[in-house]
Enzyme design. Structure first.
Site, short mmCIF file in Angstrom:
data_model
loop_
_atom_site.label_atom_id
_atom_site.label_comp_id
_atom_site.label_asym_id
_atom_site.label_seq_id
_atom_site.Cartn_x
_atom_site.Cartn_y
_atom_site.Cartn_z
N LYS A 62 0.76 -1.16 -0.01
CA LYS A 62 0.15 -0.05 -0.01
C LYS A 62 0.87 1.27 0.03
O LYS A 62 0.30 2.28 0.28
CB LYS A 62 -1.12 0.03 1.19
CG LYS A 62 -1.74 -1.09 1.13
CD LYS A 62 -2.65 -1.29 0.22
CE LYS A 62 -3.02 -2.83 -0.33
NZ LYS A 62 -3.38 -3.04 -1.74
N GLY A 64 2.39 2.18 -2.87
CA GLY A 64 2.40 2.69 -4.34
C GLY A 64 2.93 1.74 -5.33
O GLY A 64 3.46 2.02 -6.30
N THR A 65 2.96 0.58 -4.81
CA THR A 65 3.55 -0.66 -5.55
C THR A 65 2.57 -0.70 -7.07
O THR A 65 3.63 -0.87 -8.20
CB THR A 65 3.24 -1.99 -5.06
OG1 THR A 65 3.54 -1.81 -3.47
CG2 THR A 65 4.05 -3.11 -5.41
N THR A 66 1.58 -0.81 -6.94
CA THR A 66 0.71 -1.03 -8.40
C THR A 66 0.84 0.24 -9.37
O THR A 66 1.40 -0.14 -10.69
CB THR A 66 -0.75 -0.80 -8.21
OG1 THR A 66 -1.01 -1.77 -7.10
CG2 THR A 66 -1.76 -1.30 -9.28
N TRP A 67 1.27 1.57 -8.91
CA TRP A 67 1.53 2.69 -9.72
C TRP A 67 3.04 2.29 -10.46
O TRP A 67 3.22 2.55 -11.28
CB TRP A 67 1.53 3.80 -8.66
CG TRP A 67 1.66 5.25 -9.41
CD1 TRP A 67 1.65 5.59 -10.58
CD2 TRP A 67 1.76 6.34 -8.69
NE1 TRP A 67 1.83 6.75 -10.95
CE2 TRP A 67 1.93 7.48 -9.69
CE3 TRP A 67 1.81 6.54 -7.29
CZ2 TRP A 67 1.92 8.61 -9.32
CZ3 TRP A 67 1.83 8.21 -7.03
CH2 TRP A 67 2.04 8.92 -7.93
N HIS A 125 7.62 -7.36 -1.44
CA HIS A 125 7.38 -6.68 -0.15
C HIS A 125 8.36 -7.11 1.17
O HIS A 125 8.10 -6.54 2.10
CB HIS A 125 5.84 -6.96 0.19
CG HIS A 125 4.68 -6.47 -0.54
ND1 HIS A 125 4.88 -5.28 -1.17
CD2 HIS A 125 3.57 -6.84 -1.12
CE1 HIS A 125 3.65 -4.87 -1.76
NE2 HIS A 125 2.99 -5.80 -1.77
N LYS A 282 -8.33 5.57 -3.68
CA LYS A 282 -8.37 7.29 -4.04
C LYS A 282 -7.14 7.71 -4.34
O LYS A 282 -7.24 8.68 -5.20
CB LYS A 282 -8.65 7.98 -2.61
CG LYS A 282 -10.17 7.89 -1.91
CD LYS A 282 -10.09 8.79 -0.82
CE LYS A 282 -11.42 9.19 -0.66
NZ LYS A 282 -11.46 10.01 0.63
N1 LIG Z 1 -1.51 4.96 -10.72
C1 LIG Z 1 -1.69 5.44 -9.05
N2 LIG Z 1 -1.48 6.49 -8.87
C2 LIG Z 1 -1.53 6.88 -7.38
N3 LIG Z 1 -1.88 5.97 -6.48
C3 LIG Z 1 -2.16 4.89 -7.11
C4 LIG Z 1 -2.20 4.36 -8.22
N4 LIG Z 1 -2.68 3.00 -8.33
C5 LIG Z 1 -2.89 2.77 -7.12
N5 LIG Z 1 -2.66 3.65 -6.24
C6 LIG Z 1 -3.10 3.71 -5.04
O1 LIG Z 1 -1.92 2.91 -4.22
C7 LIG Z 1 -2.43 2.39 -3.01
C8 LIG Z 1 -2.13 0.54 -3.30
O2 LIG Z 1 -0.87 0.50 -2.84
P1 LIG Z 1 0.05 -0.59 -3.61
O3 LIG Z 1 -0.10 -0.53 -5.02
O4 LIG Z 1 1.33 -0.54 -2.79
O5 LIG Z 1 -1.03 -1.81 -3.14
S1 LIG Z 1 -0.34 -3.26 -3.06
O6 LIG Z 1 0.58 -3.32 -2.15
O7 LIG Z 1 0.23 -3.59 -4.39
O8 LIG Z 1 -1.52 -4.15 -2.72
C9 LIG Z 1 -4.00 2.68 -3.07
O9 LIG Z 1 -3.96 3.92 -2.21
P2 LIG Z 1 -5.32 4.45 -1.55
O10 LIG Z 1 -6.17 5.20 -2.47
O11 LIG Z 1 -5.04 5.52 -0.30
O12 LIG Z 1 -5.83 3.27 -0.61
C10 LIG Z 1 -4.12 3.09 -4.44
O13 LIG Z 1 -5.31 3.71 -4.86
#
Ligand SMILES: Nc1ncnc2c1ncn2[C@@H]1O[C@H](COP(=O)(O)OS(=O)(=O)O)[C@@H](OP(=O)(O)O)[C@H]1O
Length: 317
Positions: A62, A64-67, A125, A282
């Protein structure tokens, strides 16, 4: 795959505790390891053969991994696909950059990773101290992302609540109890402070090996971080690419709104269990104010002061 007798007896020797959603965890080499990860982790430690060209994205869940997976994939593959034909438009970034412990080593002890496209991109992670020696000793690059722990906690809690509706492990702890455990470092892959410090110190000792990024900086100025990542992985943008606006196009493709609204991310499922839409909530900085009290923020400040003072690492909370 189940644990071998040796692994079972290792598990019995470890401290165990449940996460806020009831997920069983054990304390392995200083971190809270979800028990379903223990076997894949041991296999990864034993068998992973890093290549100098590998790039590994590391983070606490959580953060910013996906991003960052989307950005890294787009930076590295920018000569393979035009932006409007990017695989990201039809595939979630978790399927383009594989997690070492949550995917590669879950079904096989020694998976064939030879055919992963070059340069191989992986994510983890896991904290630095448990990474396979081969990864540490090679010249492969690690890109780490961290986030304000209050936002990270809120994000993780929402994720677990949604996941729990589909597949409950047990009772979800009340917010205050979960927060207290989090502050004490009890959460999957925690303690988060140790996780951050492991990679932070490595980035100071060996800046060519570890790039340390913050979610908040990436939000504030994505273009600058996209260029930084490209340089770090040895693929800097040329003047022509910059003039053509490629840095901005990659940032836009990987932006929260763009990725969240794609059909694949609205309806798809990851690893057979987690809905892709759970990875996009969000995407804001500072959303914690809507969920946590000022007293909780104070408590977190104390934790950070106790753990991070003197390290040079400052988190914006
Ligand atoms: N493109 C992009 N830009 C900005 N933020 C983004 C993006 N994609 C995912 N998110 C937000 O990142 C949060 C998820 O974290 P992770 O991606 O690290 O999750 S995981 O560890 O892979 O499960 C989660 O944060 P929150 O919105 O605060 O819950 C996602 O909404």
């Amino acid at each position: 795959m189940s644990l071998s007798m040796e692994e079972e007896s290792l598990l019995q020797s470890l401290e165990q505790q449940r996460n806020w959603d009831g997920l069983p965890m054990c304390k392995y080499q200083g971190f809270w390891c979800p028990i379903f990860i223990l076997r894949p982790l041991l296999s990864f430690q034993r068998n992973f053969k890093a290549r100098d060209s590998d790039i590994v994205l590391a983070s606490v869940p959580k953060s910013g991994t996906t991003w960052l997976k989307a950005l890294l994939f787009s930076i590295v593959n920018r000569n393979n696909f035009p932006i409007d034909q990017s695989p990201l438009l039809t595939t979630n970034s978790h399927k383009l950059v594989f997690s070492l412990e949550c995917f590669c080593y879950t079904k096989h002890d020694n998976p064939d990773l030879e055919n992963v496209p070059q340069p191989r991109l992986f994510s983890t992670h896991l904290p630095l101290q448990v990474l396979a020696n081969s990864l540490i000793n090679s010249k492969c690059k690690i890109v780490y992302i961290c986030r304000n722990p209050l936002d990270q906690f809120v994000s993780e809690r929402h994720f677990l609540l949604k996941k729990q509706r589909d597949k409950p492990y047990g009772e979800m702890l009340p917010l205050e109890e979960a927060f207290e455990l989090f502050c004490n470092g009890v959460h999957a892959f925690g303690p988060f402070c140790d996780h951050l410090l492991g990679y932070w110190n490595a980035s100071l000792e060996n800046p060519d090996k570890v790039l340390f990024l913050k979610y908040e900086d990436l939000k504030r100025d994505p273009l600058s971080d996209v260029k930084k990542i490209a340089e770090f992985v040895g693929l800097p943008f040329s003047e022509e690419e910059e003039k053509a606006g490629l840095v901005g196009e990659i940032s836009k493709l990987c932006s929260f709104d763009k990725l969240r609204d794609l059909e694949v991310n609205k309806t798809g499922v990851h690893a057979g269990t987690v809905k892709n839409k759970f990875f996009y909530r969000k995407g804001d900085v500072g959303d914690w104010v809507n969920h946590l009290t000022p007293e909780m923020a104070e408590r977190m400040k104390e934790v950070l002061e106790a753990k991070l003072t003197g390290s040079g690492l400052v988190l914006d909370i």
